[in-house]
Design a protein around this motif. Structure first.
Motif, PDB file in Angstrom:
ATOM      1  N   TYR A 141       3.542  37.447  58.819  1.00  0.00           N
ATOM      2  CA  TYR A 141       2.744  36.225  58.775  1.00  0.00           C
ATOM      3  C   TYR A 141       3.284  35.192  57.778  1.00  0.00           C
ATOM      4  O   TYR A 141       3.308  34.005  58.057  1.00  0.00           O
ATOM      5  CB  TYR A 141       1.293  36.569  58.425  1.00  0.00           C
ATOM      6  CG  TYR A 141       0.375  35.375  58.526  1.00  0.00           C
ATOM      7  CD1 TYR A 141       0.141  34.776  59.762  1.00  0.00           C
ATOM      8  CD2 TYR A 141      -0.230  34.840  57.392  1.00  0.00           C
ATOM      9  CE1 TYR A 141      -0.671  33.666  59.861  1.00  0.00           C
ATOM     10  CE2 TYR A 141      -1.059  33.731  57.485  1.00  0.00           C
ATOM     11  CZ  TYR A 141      -1.270  33.155  58.723  1.00  0.00           C
ATOM     12  OH  TYR A 141      -2.080  32.055  58.828  1.00  0.00           O
ATOM     13  N   TYR A 142       3.705  35.669  56.602  1.00  0.00           N
ATOM     14  CA  TYR A 142       4.205  34.712  55.604  1.00  0.00           C
ATOM     15  C   TYR A 142       5.726  34.637  55.571  1.00  0.00           C
ATOM     16  O   TYR A 142       6.293  33.641  55.138  1.00  0.00           O
ATOM     17  CB  TYR A 142       3.709  35.097  54.207  1.00  0.00           C
ATOM     18  CG  TYR A 142       2.213  35.025  54.048  1.00  0.00           C
ATOM     19  CD1 TYR A 142       1.556  33.802  54.158  1.00  0.00           C
ATOM     20  CD2 TYR A 142       1.463  36.172  53.793  1.00  0.00           C
ATOM     21  CE1 TYR A 142       0.177  33.730  54.016  1.00  0.00           C
ATOM     22  CE2 TYR A 142       0.085  36.102  53.641  1.00  0.00           C
ATOM     23  CZ  TYR A 142      -0.546  34.882  53.755  1.00  0.00           C
ATOM     24  OH  TYR A 142      -1.905  34.815  53.620  1.00  0.00           O
ATOM     25  N   GLY A 143       6.380  35.730  55.992  1.00  0.00           N
ATOM     26  CA  GLY A 143       7.843  35.783  55.893  1.00  0.00           C
ATOM     27  C   GLY A 143       8.531  35.068  57.039  1.00  0.00           C
ATOM     28  O   GLY A 143       9.451  34.269  56.826  1.00  0.00           O
ATOM     29  N   TYR A 155      11.879  31.419  58.936  1.00  0.00           N
ATOM     30  CA  TYR A 155      12.874  31.375  60.027  1.00  0.00           C
ATOM     31  C   TYR A 155      12.309  30.594  61.207  1.00  0.00           C
ATOM     32  O   TYR A 155      12.720  30.768  62.347  1.00  0.00           O
ATOM     33  CB  TYR A 155      13.258  32.786  60.456  1.00  0.00           C
ATOM     34  CG  TYR A 155      13.871  33.565  59.325  1.00  0.00           C
ATOM     35  CD1 TYR A 155      15.246  33.506  59.081  1.00  0.00           C
ATOM     36  CD2 TYR A 155      13.075  34.316  58.475  1.00  0.00           C
ATOM     37  CE1 TYR A 155      15.797  34.176  58.010  1.00  0.00           C
ATOM     38  CE2 TYR A 155      13.618  34.991  57.404  1.00  0.00           C
ATOM     39  CZ  TYR A 155      14.983  34.919  57.180  1.00  0.00           C
ATOM     40  OH  TYR A 155      15.525  35.584  56.123  1.00  0.00           O
ATOM     41  N   ASN A 156      11.309  29.766  60.877  1.00  0.00           N
ATOM     42  CA  ASN A 156      10.695  28.915  61.892  1.00  0.00           C
ATOM     43  C   ASN A 156       9.991  29.672  63.013  1.00  0.00           C
ATOM     44  O   ASN A 156       9.870  29.169  64.115  1.00  0.00           O
ATOM     45  CB  ASN A 156      11.724  27.959  62.492  1.00  0.00           C
ATOM     46  CG  ASN A 156      11.728  26.657  61.708  1.00  0.00           C
ATOM     47  OD1 ASN A 156      10.677  26.217  61.222  1.00  0.00           O
ATOM     48  ND2 ASN A 156      12.900  26.059  61.558  1.00  0.00           N
ATOM     49  N   ILE A 157       9.595  30.903  62.708  1.00  0.00           N
ATOM     50  CA  ILE A 157       8.760  31.614  63.668  1.00  0.00           C
ATOM     51  C   ILE A 157       7.354  31.651  63.088  1.00  0.00           C
ATOM     52  O   ILE A 157       7.119  32.274  62.048  1.00  0.00           O
ATOM     53  CB  ILE A 157       9.265  33.049  63.900  1.00  0.00           C
ATOM     54  CG1 ILE A 157      10.729  33.014  64.317  1.00  0.00           C
ATOM     55  CG2 ILE A 157       8.416  33.754  64.955  1.00  0.00           C
ATOM     56  CD1 ILE A 157      11.401  34.362  64.302  1.00  0.00           C
ATOM     57  N   ARG A 158       6.447  30.923  63.700  1.00  0.00           N
ATOM     58  CA  ARG A 158       5.096  30.830  63.172  1.00  0.00           C
ATOM     59  C   ARG A 158       4.135  31.572  64.093  1.00  0.00           C
ATOM     60  O   ARG A 158       4.025  31.234  65.275  1.00  0.00           O
ATOM     61  CB  ARG A 158       4.691  29.367  63.060  1.00  0.00           C
ATOM     62  CG  ARG A 158       4.757  28.835  61.656  1.00  0.00           C
ATOM     63  CD  ARG A 158       4.752  27.326  61.646  1.00  0.00           C
ATOM     64  NE  ARG A 158       6.048  26.819  61.220  1.00  0.00           N
ATOM     65  CZ  ARG A 158       6.413  26.767  59.939  1.00  0.00           C
ATOM     66  NH1 ARG A 158       5.590  27.165  58.993  1.00  0.00           N
ATOM     67  NH2 ARG A 158       7.606  26.321  59.601  1.00  0.00           N
ATOM     68  N   LEU A 159       3.470  32.577  63.551  1.00  0.00           N
ATOM     69  CA  LEU A 159       2.514  33.348  64.359  1.00  0.00           C
ATOM     70  C   LEU A 159       1.092  33.017  63.908  1.00  0.00           C
ATOM     71  O   LEU A 159       0.867  32.731  62.731  1.00  0.00           O
ATOM     72  CB  LEU A 159       2.753  34.848  64.178  1.00  0.00           C
ATOM     73  CG  LEU A 159       4.163  35.355  64.477  1.00  0.00           C
ATOM     74  CD1 LEU A 159       4.294  36.815  64.066  1.00  0.00           C
ATOM     75  CD2 LEU A 159       4.489  35.201  65.949  1.00  0.00           C
ATOM     76  N   THR A 160       0.161  33.060  64.868  1.00  0.00           N
ATOM     77  CA  THR A 160      -1.235  32.944  64.454  1.00  0.00           C
ATOM     78  C   THR A 160      -1.618  34.248  63.758  1.00  0.00           C
ATOM     79  O   THR A 160      -0.965  35.285  63.981  1.00  0.00           O
ATOM     80  CB  THR A 160      -2.162  32.756  65.669  1.00  0.00           C
ATOM     81  OG1 THR A 160      -2.085  33.935  66.462  1.00  0.00           O
ATOM     82  CG2 THR A 160      -1.757  31.553  66.490  1.00  0.00           C
ATOM     83  N   PRO A 161      -2.661  34.215  62.911  1.00  0.00           N
ATOM     84  CA  PRO A 161      -3.067  35.455  62.233  1.00  0.00           C
ATOM     85  C   PRO A 161      -3.293  36.596  63.225  1.00  0.00           C
ATOM     86  O   PRO A 161      -2.840  37.713  63.004  1.00  0.00           O
ATOM     87  CB  PRO A 161      -4.370  35.064  61.541  1.00  0.00           C
ATOM     88  CG  PRO A 161      -4.270  33.597  61.330  1.00  0.00           C
ATOM     89  CD  PRO A 161      -3.464  33.061  62.477  1.00  0.00           C
ATOM     90  N   GLU A 183      10.496  31.972  48.563  1.00  0.00           N
ATOM     91  CA  GLU A 183      11.363  32.834  49.365  1.00  0.00           C
ATOM     92  C   GLU A 183      10.536  34.007  49.889  1.00  0.00           C
ATOM     93  O   GLU A 183      10.791  35.157  49.520  1.00  0.00           O
ATOM     94  CB  GLU A 183      12.520  33.388  48.511  1.00  0.00           C
ATOM     95  CG  GLU A 183      13.531  32.376  48.071  1.00  0.00           C
ATOM     96  CD  GLU A 183      14.637  32.206  49.097  1.00  0.00           C
ATOM     97  OE1 GLU A 183      14.499  32.727  50.233  1.00  0.00           O
ATOM     98  OE2 GLU A 183      15.637  31.560  48.763  1.00  0.00           O
ATOM     99  N   PRO A 184       9.541  33.759  50.721  1.00  0.00           N
ATOM    100  CA  PRO A 184       8.630  34.857  51.089  1.00  0.00           C
ATOM    101  C   PRO A 184       9.343  36.052  51.713  1.00  0.00           C
ATOM    102  O   PRO A 184       9.074  37.205  51.362  1.00  0.00           O
ATOM    103  CB  PRO A 184       7.658  34.199  52.073  1.00  0.00           C
ATOM    104  CG  PRO A 184       8.306  32.940  52.507  1.00  0.00           C
ATOM    105  CD  PRO A 184       9.197  32.501  51.392  1.00  0.00           C
ATOM    106  N   MET A 185      10.261  35.794  52.639  1.00  0.00           N
ATOM    107  CA  MET A 185      10.902  36.904  53.342  1.00  0.00           C
ATOM    108  C   MET A 185      11.620  37.831  52.379  1.00  0.00           C
ATOM    109  O   MET A 185      11.429  39.043  52.401  1.00  0.00           O
ATOM    110  CB  MET A 185      11.871  36.335  54.384  1.00  0.00           C
ATOM    111  CG  MET A 185      12.172  37.292  55.501  1.00  0.00           C
ATOM    112  SD  MET A 185      10.658  37.822  56.346  1.00  0.00           S
ATOM    113  CE  MET A 185      11.320  38.375  57.874  1.00  0.00           C
TER     114      MET A 185
END
Lengths: 207, 251, 223
Positions: free
Chosen positions: C74-76, C80-86, A165-167
């Protein structure tokens, strides 16, 4: 809690180094002033993370080895000492020259004039920036994560590796930091109010 | 009958439980100069600020040439009311010329050349044609206040409000500002002036208004107020003022 | 290996990382300035809702570590299906973070200008936003330059954190180089020296500009 230990030890170390440095910068001879301001400028210009890496990974090569926790305290402390010495130097200088002259004119020795006139005023001036430095060190103690110290943030990521549950976990970490910084600000604001000299309210925005 | 320029009806203003204005009414006709005197903290400055809506009054109306000033039309109406502050409030980042012309260009949307012409004309009138390119911090207090007056006049106001325009000045600089104001009054400008300068009041005022504790205690022509005030409070105040400032100063 | 050999071997990669570091710093300082102006104006001149929102946001960001903010981005966000590059996560994180601080610097600067300037602007018939744009901001932005220099330098140093989430900036390159030749001390010393020289250069350049832009007669007071 490791985060709090890191913060307090780092700040404490910074304070112990900063006091003689700020003194040397204000009252010292030319060489002392130059060396101290070089120290201050250097450690204010290097990122904390680089400092941590130098201490933890770099120093063992020349035979000095510290545990991750100790390395972090050293890194936080050395960097903070540079900022704290700037705070104290600024505070001492902001007490006007006239105050010292007046103290000498009533027959105090230079030491007495510092002890009874300059120092009490300078201490009050430094409360606000010092509070700020406290919260900076508190927040930056999170960088100890990079050396594997199990502080708040790494504790959080351990929990995440079990709960996925990272968020939620990182937001909780953020909330804990927020509570700590806000309550520090509140407390120090209270102290500052208590020790205020009428007509000399200090107000500033801080990092 | 001369036209009424400003009409103030029953103005009230409180800050918290502290009532600053307790119902003030007054009227100024075209070309008149009225001077408000009174102890500090009695609402004189608040009254001026309420007139051009820099401060929102709690109660009462203000009419400029018959049109009511409201918070809605305040921007438009303020252009017709020149306002001179005690501490000048020149725009610190602009030269004297730009201070005077910024309102013409940005508010009245005049072309730059015309605005410049008007600004230089106004600055010459207050005797500062040599100083147009200086910044506020390079001017003396008296010069700053004259620029401020020029800034207000450039907008061609129907009415000028002065809020203790000489109180922040060194004694030797007061004269230059007062003489500009005297010329202005004589040229037929409608003016409402808060000041402690009795010499000025005596010279140009059509009426003196004595205010205390948020109300108008007494008003009348200078001859009457200065020589034979009806109320004891007015008498006491004038005596104190003459003791402090000397009677015939700045005449 | 001698120090100079290390310098020779690692310099290309470090300089490569440095361009990323500088790019991140300049980008976030600029975006942070724009966002910061908006946040500040919202806090100072906005209506109740805008003021409350801006204040809350500013305090939230200033009260939490930058690293936590980066981790959330970056990890959170992927949950929610939002993936960012570093790199993108770092750019967004630094910009938002810097915006909050810059908003506060600007607010301090606006407060130091005093209420009189606003009153005078209104008294000649300016609208509130005209007064803010023509009178308040030009003065406030000049006064904020010293604080802004500090912020720029803070950012430059803090971008080193981006390496923890894997952005290829100077720290990451240093670690890469060092872990291949095992000369940690020398490589990090070199990295420190590069940061040092850049920070000093920037301080020097900014103080030059500050003198240039000064309104005659007014001295900008140092923080």
């Amino acid at each position: 809690m490791v985060t709090i230990e890191l913060t307090i030890l780092g700040l404490g170390l910074g304070f112990v180094i900063a006091i003689p440095i700020s003194f040397a910068q204000v009252y010292g001879g030319r060489v002392a002033r130059f060396v101290c301001s070089l120290y201050e400028k250097t450690f204010r210009s290097i990122p904390l993370l680089v400092l941590l890496m130098l201490i933890f990974y770099g120093l063992p090569e020349i035979g000095i080895r510290f545990a991750p926790f100790v390395s972090c305290v050293l890194g936080l402390g050395i960097r903070s000492s540079a900022y704290q010495s700037q705070i104290f130097r600024g505070a001492i200088l902001s007490v006007s020259r006239g105050q010292t002259l007046a103290a000498l004119s009533v027959g105090m020795t230079p030491f007495e004039s510092f002890r009874y006139i300059v120092f009490p005023q300078a201490l009050r001036f430094s409360i606000a920036p010092w509070t700020n430095e406290f919260t900076v060190v508190l927040k930056d103690s999170s960088m100890a994560y990079a050396l594997g110290v199990v502080e708040l943030l790494r504790q959080g990521s351990y929990i995440i590796s079990r709960t996925y549950e990272p968020m939620a976990i990182f937001l909780t970490c953020a909330a804990i930091y927020l509570v700590m910084t806000l309550s520090t600000n509140k407390l120090m604001g209270y102290i500052e109010k208590k020790t205020q000299i009428p007509g000399f309210e200090t107000k500033e925005v801080s990092h | 009958m001369t036209k009424v320029v400003l009409k103030v009806e029953d103005l009230k203003k409180s800050y918290g439980r502290n009532e600053i204005l307790k119902g003030v009414s007054l009227e100024i006709k075209k070309g008149e100069t009225k001077v408000i005197i009174g102890p500090s903290g009695t609402g004189k400055s608040t009254l001026l600020a309420c007139i051009n809506r820099l401060v929102e009054p709690d109660h009462g109306r203000v009419l400029l040439e018959g049109e009511e000033i409201t918070s809605r039309n305040a921007c438009k109406m303020r252009q017709k009311i020149g306002y001179v502050f005690q501490d000048f409030n020149l725009f610190n980042h602009l030269t004297a010329l730009d201070n005077v012309r910024i309102g013409l260009i940005k508010v009245q949307k005049l072309p730059k050349e015309e605005a410049t012409r008007i600004a230089i004309e106004q600055l010459s009138k207050v005797g500062l044609s040599q100083k147009v390119n200086l910044y506020p911090s390079q001017l003396s207090g008296g010069q700053k206040q004259r620029v401020a007056i020029a800034r207000a006049l450039a907008m061609r106001p129907k009415l000028m409000l002065f809020d203790e325009p000489t109180s922040a000045l060194d004694p030797e600089l007061i004269g230059e500002v007062l003489s500009v104001m005297i010329d202005l009054a004589k040229s037929g400008m409608t003016m409402l002036v808060v000041t402690h300068e009795l010499g000025f009041a005596r010279t140009v005022a059509d009426e003196i208004i004595f205010m205390e504790n948020g109300i108008i205690v007494e008003q009348g022509p200078p001859a009457l107020i200065f020589t034979n005030p009806q109320k004891d409070r007015t008498k006491q105040f004038l005596r104190k003022l003459t003791e402090l400032y000397g009677e015939e100063k700045n005449k | 290996m001698s120090f100079w050999q290390i310098v020779l071997v690692s310099m290309p990669r470090l300089l490569n990382g440095l361009t990323v570091t500088l790019y991140m710093t300049v980008f976030s300082a600029a975006v942070g300035l724009l966002l910061g102006i908006i946040l500040c104006l919202g806090r100072v001149y906005g209506n109740k809702v805008a003021s409350l929102l801006s204040t809350g946001f500013i305090e939230l960001i200033r009260g939490t570590p930058m690293l936590v903010q980066l981790f959330i981005l970056y990890y959170g966000l992927p949950s929610y299906n939002i993936r960012l590059t570093p790199l993108l996560a770092a750019l967004i994180g630094f910009s938002i973070n810097s915006a909050a601080y810059q908003a506060e610097y600007l607010r301090g600067s606006i407060q130091s200008i005093g209420i009189g300037q606003m009153k005078a602007a209104l008294s000649i018939g300016m609208k509130k936003w005209q007064a803010v744009r023509l009178i308040i901001l030009p003065q406030a932005l000049r006064r904020v330059i010293p604080a802004w220099t500090n912020e720029f330098i803070y950012l430059l140093k803090y971008t080193s954190m981006a390496y923890i989430i894997g952005a290829p900036e100077m720290m990451a390159q240093a670690k890469f180089v060092a872990s291949r030749n095992f000369e940690f001390f020398k490589v990090y010393l070199l990295t420190a020296a590069i940061y040092l020289s850049i920070v000093w250069t920037i301080s020097f350049v900014f103080s030059y500009f500050e003198r240039k832009l000064r309104i005659p007669g007014t001295v900008v007071t140092e923080r």
